[in-house]
Enzyme design. Structure first.
Site, PDB file in Angstrom:
ATOM      1  N   ARG A  49      93.097  38.609  59.551  1.00 30.60           N
ATOM      2  CA  ARG A  49      93.335  37.274  58.973  1.00 30.60           C
ATOM      3  C   ARG A  49      92.975  37.205  57.498  1.00 30.60           C
ATOM      4  O   ARG A  49      93.504  36.388  56.752  1.00 30.60           O
ATOM      5  CB  ARG A  49      92.415  36.261  59.672  1.00 30.60           C
ATOM      6  CG  ARG A  49      92.997  35.504  60.785  1.00 30.60           C
ATOM      7  CD  ARG A  49      91.914  34.657  61.392  1.00 30.60           C
ATOM      8  NE  ARG A  49      90.607  35.331  61.394  1.00 30.60           N
ATOM      9  CZ  ARG A  49      89.519  34.888  61.965  1.00 30.60           C
ATOM     10  NH1 ARG A  49      89.545  33.737  62.586  1.00 30.60           N
ATOM     11  NH2 ARG A  49      88.387  35.558  61.930  1.00 30.60           N
ATOM     12  N   LYS A  58      88.014  48.242  74.908  1.00 28.31           N
ATOM     13  CA  LYS A  58      87.255  47.472  75.883  1.00 28.31           C
ATOM     14  C   LYS A  58      86.638  46.257  75.175  1.00 28.31           C
ATOM     15  O   LYS A  58      86.507  46.305  73.943  1.00 28.31           O
ATOM     16  CB  LYS A  58      86.186  48.345  76.522  1.00 28.31           C
ATOM     17  CG  LYS A  58      84.928  48.547  75.652  1.00 28.31           C
ATOM     18  CD  LYS A  58      83.777  49.075  76.457  1.00 28.31           C
ATOM     19  CE  LYS A  58      82.492  48.981  75.674  1.00 28.31           C
ATOM     20  NZ  LYS A  58      81.320  49.525  76.290  1.00 28.31           N
ATOM     21  N   HIS A  80      86.046  55.128  75.664  1.00 27.99           N
ATOM     22  CA  HIS A  80      85.815  56.173  74.658  1.00 27.99           C
ATOM     23  C   HIS A  80      84.952  57.318  75.197  1.00 27.99           C
ATOM     24  O   HIS A  80      84.923  58.387  74.622  1.00 27.99           O
ATOM     25  CB  HIS A  80      85.247  55.582  73.353  1.00 27.99           C
ATOM     26  CG  HIS A  80      83.821  55.189  73.422  1.00 27.99           C
ATOM     27  ND1 HIS A  80      83.414  53.938  73.781  1.00 27.99           N
ATOM     28  CD2 HIS A  80      82.701  55.897  73.192  1.00 27.99           C
ATOM     29  CE1 HIS A  80      82.097  53.893  73.764  1.00 27.99           C
ATOM     30  NE2 HIS A  80      81.632  55.064  73.405  1.00 27.99           N
ATOM     31  N   LYS A 101      84.988  61.929  74.656  1.00 28.71           N
ATOM     32  CA  LYS A 101      83.866  62.798  74.236  1.00 28.71           C
ATOM     33  C   LYS A 101      84.123  64.228  74.705  1.00 28.71           C
ATOM     34  O   LYS A 101      84.506  64.452  75.848  1.00 28.71           O
ATOM     35  CB  LYS A 101      82.555  62.294  74.847  1.00 28.71           C
ATOM     36  CG  LYS A 101      82.024  61.021  74.215  1.00 28.71           C
ATOM     37  CD  LYS A 101      80.731  60.601  74.914  1.00 28.71           C
ATOM     38  CE  LYS A 101      80.255  59.261  74.413  1.00 28.71           C
ATOM     39  NZ  LYS A 101      79.459  59.329  73.211  1.00 28.71           N
ATOM     40  N   GLU A 110      69.818  54.212  76.402  1.00 30.31           N
ATOM     41  CA  GLU A 110      69.808  53.925  74.955  1.00 30.31           C
ATOM     42  C   GLU A 110      68.413  53.492  74.539  1.00 30.31           C
ATOM     43  O   GLU A 110      67.724  52.802  75.298  1.00 30.31           O
ATOM     44  CB  GLU A 110      70.771  52.786  74.628  1.00 30.31           C
ATOM     45  CG  GLU A 110      72.222  53.092  74.847  1.00 30.31           C
ATOM     46  CD  GLU A 110      73.077  51.866  74.559  1.00 30.31           C
ATOM     47  OE1 GLU A 110      73.383  51.619  73.392  1.00 30.31           O
ATOM     48  OE2 GLU A 110      73.406  51.149  75.510  1.00 30.31           O
ATOM     49  N   HIS A 169      82.280  53.298  81.680  1.00 29.13           N
ATOM     50  CA  HIS A 169      81.791  54.638  81.339  1.00 29.13           C
ATOM     51  C   HIS A 169      81.156  55.380  82.535  1.00 29.13           C
ATOM     52  O   HIS A 169      81.487  56.524  82.804  1.00 29.13           O
ATOM     53  CB  HIS A 169      80.764  54.563  80.209  1.00 29.13           C
ATOM     54  CG  HIS A 169      81.234  53.794  79.016  1.00 29.13           C
ATOM     55  ND1 HIS A 169      82.521  53.868  78.543  1.00 29.13           N
ATOM     56  CD2 HIS A 169      80.594  52.924  78.194  1.00 29.13           C
ATOM     57  CE1 HIS A 169      82.652  53.084  77.480  1.00 29.13           C
ATOM     58  NE2 HIS A 169      81.500  52.504  77.259  1.00 29.13           N
ATOM     59  N   LYS A 189      69.266  49.543  78.010  1.00 34.42           N
ATOM     60  CA  LYS A 189      68.903  49.485  76.590  1.00 34.42           C
ATOM     61  C   LYS A 189      67.390  49.495  76.461  1.00 34.42           C
ATOM     62  O   LYS A 189      66.673  49.134  77.384  1.00 34.42           O
ATOM     63  CB  LYS A 189      69.465  48.213  75.970  1.00 34.42           C
ATOM     64  CG  LYS A 189      70.979  48.270  75.820  1.00 34.42           C
ATOM     65  CD  LYS A 189      71.507  47.148  74.971  1.00 34.42           C
ATOM     66  CE  LYS A 189      72.986  47.299  74.703  1.00 34.42           C
ATOM     67  NZ  LYS A 189      73.335  48.411  73.827  1.00 34.42           N
TER      68      LYS A 189
HETATM   69  P1  NAP Z   1      84.603  42.567  64.517  1.00 30.15           P
HETATM   70  O1  NAP Z   1      83.816  43.367  63.555  1.00 30.15           O
HETATM   71  O2  NAP Z   1      84.188  41.167  64.804  1.00 30.15           O
HETATM   72  O3  NAP Z   1      86.117  42.563  63.993  1.00 30.15           O
HETATM   73  C1  NAP Z   1      87.092  41.725  64.538  1.00 30.15           C
HETATM   74  C2  NAP Z   1      88.384  41.980  63.796  1.00 30.15           C
HETATM   75  O4  NAP Z   1      89.353  41.078  64.319  1.00 30.15           O
HETATM   76  C3  NAP Z   1      88.293  41.723  62.290  1.00 30.15           C
HETATM   77  O5  NAP Z   1      89.109  42.638  61.626  1.00 30.15           O
HETATM   78  C4  NAP Z   1      88.862  40.315  62.177  1.00 30.15           C
HETATM   79  O6  NAP Z   1      89.381  40.176  60.889  1.00 30.15           O
HETATM   80  C5  NAP Z   1      89.954  40.368  63.225  1.00 30.15           C
HETATM   81  N1  NAP Z   1      90.345  39.042  63.683  1.00 30.15           N
HETATM   82  C6  NAP Z   1      89.555  38.082  64.219  1.00 30.15           C
HETATM   83  N2  NAP Z   1      90.294  36.994  64.507  1.00 30.15           N
HETATM   84  C7  NAP Z   1      91.571  37.280  64.139  1.00 30.15           C
HETATM   85  C8  NAP Z   1      92.782  36.575  64.185  1.00 30.15           C
HETATM   86  N3  NAP Z   1      92.866  35.309  64.663  1.00 30.15           N
HETATM   87  N4  NAP Z   1      93.889  37.184  63.748  1.00 30.15           N
HETATM   88  C9  NAP Z   1      93.859  38.432  63.243  1.00 30.15           C
HETATM   89  N5  NAP Z   1      92.726  39.166  63.170  1.00 30.15           N
HETATM   90  C10 NAP Z   1      91.601  38.589  63.625  1.00 30.15           C
HETATM   91  O7  NAP Z   1      84.714  43.270  65.945  1.00 30.15           O
HETATM   92  P2  NAP Z   1      84.597  44.835  66.260  1.00 30.15           P
HETATM   93  O8  NAP Z   1      83.164  45.173  66.421  1.00 30.15           O
HETATM   94  O9  NAP Z   1      85.407  45.603  65.298  1.00 30.15           O
HETATM   95  O10 NAP Z   1      85.236  44.909  67.707  1.00 30.15           O
HETATM   96  C11 NAP Z   1      86.603  44.753  67.967  1.00 30.15           C
HETATM   97  C12 NAP Z   1      86.826  44.870  69.466  1.00 30.15           C
HETATM   98  O11 NAP Z   1      86.431  46.161  69.887  1.00 30.15           O
HETATM   99  C13 NAP Z   1      85.970  43.882  70.277  1.00 30.15           C
HETATM  100  O12 NAP Z   1      86.675  43.500  71.432  1.00 30.15           O
HETATM  101  C14 NAP Z   1      84.772  44.714  70.675  1.00 30.15           C
HETATM  102  O13 NAP Z   1      84.174  44.255  71.865  1.00 30.15           O
HETATM  103  C15 NAP Z   1      85.430  46.066  70.881  1.00 30.15           C
HETATM  104  N6  NAP Z   1      84.510  47.192  70.695  1.00 30.15           N
HETATM  105  C16 NAP Z   1      83.775  47.313  69.553  1.00 30.15           C
HETATM  106  C17 NAP Z   1      82.928  48.397  69.403  1.00 30.15           C
HETATM  107  C18 NAP Z   1      82.123  48.586  68.157  1.00 30.15           C
HETATM  108  O14 NAP Z   1      81.411  49.587  68.075  1.00 30.15           O
HETATM  109  N7  NAP Z   1      82.208  47.701  67.193  1.00 30.15           N
HETATM  110  C19 NAP Z   1      82.835  49.367  70.428  1.00 30.15           C
HETATM  111  C20 NAP Z   1      83.617  49.233  71.563  1.00 30.15           C
HETATM  112  C21 NAP Z   1      84.450  48.134  71.687  1.00 30.15           C
HETATM  113  P3  NAP Z   1      89.343  38.796  60.076  1.00 30.15           P
HETATM  114  O15 NAP Z   1      87.962  38.271  60.187  1.00 30.15           O
HETATM  115  O16 NAP Z   1      89.780  39.162  58.707  1.00 30.15           O
HETATM  116  O17 NAP Z   1      90.327  37.947  60.741  1.00 30.15           O
END
Ligand code: NAP
Length: 498
Positions: free
Chosen positions: A58, A156, A186, A190, A224, A248, A348
Site C-alpha cells: 500500500r 502461513k 518453511h 530446511k 526456542e 511444522h 518459547k
Molecule cells: P508485516 O511486516 O506486517 O508486513 C505486511 C505487509 O503487507 C507489508 O508489506 C504491508 O505493506 C502489506 N499490506 C498490509 N495491508 C495491505 C493492503 N491492504 N494492501 C496491500 N498491502 C498491504 O508482516 P510480515 O511479518 O511480513 O508477515 C507477512 C505474513 O507472513 C503474515 O501473515 C505473517 O503471519 C506471515 N509470516 C511472517 C513471518 C515473519 O518472519 N515475519 C514468518 C512466517 C509467516 P504496507 O504497510 O505498505 O501496506
C-alpha cells in the site's frame, strides 16, 4: 497426472524467465527472508537476467525508494555475502507497484506492469496477513492477470482452524488449480528436514529398524529461547498449537513416519504424508489432559538475561490463556507404528534453542553383560535440525580396562563439516522450487485439512478446561505436566537424561 509439478527434489538448475509479484513486499518477511533469498539465488546464477521481482504494497513508494530499502535490508541480513557487483545485477530485476489489496482500481497498475509477459511463469507470493487473501484473489482474477502458468504461494498461517483454512483454500481454489498452489511450511525448505528423507530412503540400513518392535519411542522437540518479540498481538491470537504443531511438528512427524513413497514426485510424497495424518489417533475431551500438556511462560532467566513473563509482553492480554508451550503424545494407528508413542514438544522461552528428533530403540532382548555397571541406556539416533545439523548414533561399547563395563559412545556426523558447502536457506529452496514448478515440499490442501482435523478437537478440549495453561519459568523446559506426560509411560525427555 499433474503436469505442472516436476518430479524431483533437486532445484539447482537455472530457472526460465519469470515474474514474481511479492504482495507484502515492504513487510518484515519479504525484507528479512524472501528478498535476501532471491538475491542469493541470483548470486548463484539461478535467476535469469530477464526475470522480474515486483514488490507490491500500500505504501506510496517510488521504484527507487523500494530498491534503496531492499538494498539496506539485504546488506543487513546478508552480511559478507552482499557484493556490490551482484547487487547491481540483482537490483535491475526489482520493481515496485503500489496496490492496496482491497482497492480494485489499484490492480490496473499491476496489470500494466505485467503486460506482454503472459506466456512466462507468473508467481504471486502472498506475504500479507491471511485476511487479505480473499481480496487479493478476487481482484487478481477480476483484473484478468492470473494466467494458466501462474502460481500462487501462500505463507502461513493457513487459517486458525479447519473451517477458516477451508475458506482460504476455497478462495484460492476459485482462481487457481491445486497444482498451481504452493502452500509454504518453511520447515520443509530446511536442508535438515530434507536430510531426513535422504537418511530414511537413501540408506538401506535404517528401514528394517524403522518400526514397532525396533523403535520404543520418538521425541520431536522444537524449542526456542526467544519470546514473542514484536509479535505479541499475533501470537496471543494464535498460540503454540496453531503456530508450530499444526504445521511444522506434524510435517516432521509425517516425514519420520511415512511409508517409503514410490518416487520423489510431489504427489507420491504427499500421498504418504497424508496417510500418516489420517492415521493419527484422535485426541479429544476425554483424553486431552492425559495426552497433552500446555504451558505459559512467566518471568525467568534465559541464557544470561532476565526476561519478563508472557502476560507482561507488549500486545499480550494481561489475563491471556494462550499457550506458549505444548507437549503432546501422538499415536499413529498403523501396523508400522502401533504402540510406538511420538512425543511432540515445542515452546518459547525454553532453556535452549534446539530442533531435535530423538529415536530411542528397544533394549536388547537379553543382556549377557549383567551386573551393576551395565544398566546402560538403549541405542538412540539423535537428529539435530538446528542450530547445527548433525546425526548421532549412540551405541554401547566396552570401556577400556579389565572389567567388562559397557559405556555409551556416540558415532557422530556433523553434516556442515562433512560437506563444507553453504546450506540453502529454507526460502531460497522454496522460492526456487516454486519457480521451477516443483510442489514436493509444499503442502497439499488435503494435508492441511487432515492436520486441522486432528488439531481442532485438542483446541476444543483445552477451551473446555477451566485451568488453562500451566505456568513455567522462562529458561526452564516447560511446565511439570510436560515431564509427567512422558513419565506416565516410563520415559523421560531426552534433555532430562543428562
Ligand atoms: P508485516 O511486516 O506486517 O508486513 C505486511 C505487509 O503487507 C507489508 O508489506 C504491508 O505493506 C502489506 N499490506 C498490509 N495491508 C495491505 C493492503 N491492504 N494492501 C496491500 N498491502 C498491504 O508482516 P510480515 O511479518 O511480513 O508477515 C507477512 C505474513 O507472513 C503474515 O501473515 C505473517 O503471519 C506471515 N509470516 C511472517 C513471518 C515473519 O518472519 N515475519 C514468518 C512466517 C509467516 P504496507 O504497510 O505498505 O501496506
Amino acid at each position: 497426472m499433474n503436469t505442472e509439478s516436476r518430479s524431483s527434489l533437486s532445484s539447482r538448475s537455472a530457472a526460465p524467465a519469470f515474474d514474481l509479484v511479492l504482495f507484502g513486499g515492504t513487510g518484515d518477511l519479504a525484507m528479512r527472508k524472501l528478498l535476501p533469498a532471491l538475491y542469493r539465488r541470483f548470486m548463484d546464477g539461478l535467476i535469469p537476467a530477464d526475470a522480474r521481482i515486483l514488490g507490491v504494497a500500500r505504501s506510496e513508494l517510488s521504484c527507487e525508494a523500494f530498491v534503496t530499502k531492499v538494498e539496506a535490508k539485504c546488506r543487513q541480513y546478508l552480511g559478507d555475502a552482499f557484493k556490490d557487483d551482484v547487487w547491481t545485477g540483482f537490483s535491475a530485476l526489482l520493481g515496485y507497484v503500489k496496490v492496496d489489496a482491497t482497492h480494485a482500481q489499484d490492480y490496473q497498475a499491476l496489470s500494466h506492469a505485467l503486460a506482454g509477459r503472459a506466456d512466462i511463469v507468473r508467481i504471486f507470493f502472498l506475504s500479507t496477513g491471511p485476511d487479505l487473501f480473499a481480496a487479493i484473489c478476487r481482484e487478481l482474477s477480476a483484473a484478468g492477470i492470473v494466467t494458466p502458468t501462474s502460481r500462487i504461494m501462500l505463507e502461513k498461517p493457513l487459517g486458525e482452524d479447519g473451517e477458516s483454512a477451508n475458506r482460504i483454500n476455497d478462495t484460492v481454489g476459485a482462481i487457481a488449480r491445486e497444482s498451481q498452489i504452493y502452500r509454504i511450511d518453511h520447515y520443509l525448505g530446511k536442508e535438515t528436514v530434507q536430510n531426513l528423507l535422504a537418511l530414511r530412503f537413501g540408506n538401506a540400513l535404517f528401514e528394517p529398524l524403522w518400526r514397532r518392535g525396533q523403535i520404543r519411542h520418538v521425541q520431536i522437540t522444537v524449542a526456542e529461547q526467544l519470546g514473542v518479540e514484536s509479535r505479541g498481538d499475533f501470537y496471543d491470537r494464535t498460540g503454540a498449537l496453531r503456530d508450530m504443531v499444526q504445521n511444522h511438528l506434524l510435517q516432521l512427524l509425517c516425514i519420520l513416519a511415512m511409508e517409503p513413497p514410490a518416487n520423489s514426485s510431489a504427489d507420491a510424497v504427499r500421498d504418504e504424508k497424508l496417510k500418516v495424518l489420517r492415521a493419527l489417533r484422535p485426541i479429544g475431551e476425554a483424553d486431552a489432559l492425559l495426552k497433552t500438556a500446555r504451558g505459559q511462560y512467566r518471568s525467568g532467566v534465559v541464557g544470561a538475561d532476565r526476561t519478563v513473563g508472557y502476560r507482561e509482553e507488549a500486545g499480550v492480554d494481561p489475563e491471556s490463556r494462550t499457550e506458549t508451550f505444548v507437549a503432546i503424545k501422538a499415536e499413529i494407528d498403523t501396523w508400522r507404528w502401533a504402540g510406538v508413542p511420538f512425543y511432540l514438544r515445542t515452546g518459547k522461552r525454553l532453556q535452549r534453542a534446539i530442533g531435535e528428533i530423538v529415536i530411542t530403540f528397544e533394549a536388547v532382548p537379553h543382556s549377557i553383560f549383567s551386573g551393576p555397571f551395565n544398566a546402560d541406556p538403549p541405542n538412540r539416533l539423535v537428529i539435530q535440525l538446528q542450530p547445527d545439523e548433525s546425526i548421532t548414533l549412540r551405541i554401547l561399547a566396552k570401556a577400556p580396562g579389565e572389567a567388562m563395563r559397557l559405556r555409551p559412545v556416540d558415532l557422530s556426523l556433523d553434516l556442515g563439516e562433512s560437506f563444507k558447502a553453504r546450506p540453502l536457506e529454507a526460502y531460497e529452496r522454496l522460492l526456487g522450487d516454486a519457480i521451477q514448478g516443483n510442489l514436493t515440499l509444499f503442502m497439499r490442501r488435503d494435508e492441511v485439512e487432515a492436520a486441522w482435523k486432528w488439531i481442532d478437537p485438542i483446541r476444543e478440549a483445552w477451551d473446555a478446561d477451566h485451568d488453562g495453561p500451566r505456568p513455567y519459568a522462562a529458561g526452564s523446559w516447560g511446565p511439570t505436566t510436560s515431564s509427567s506426560l512422558i513419565a506416565r509411560d516410563g520415559f523421560t525427555w531426552y534433555d532430562e537424561t543428562f
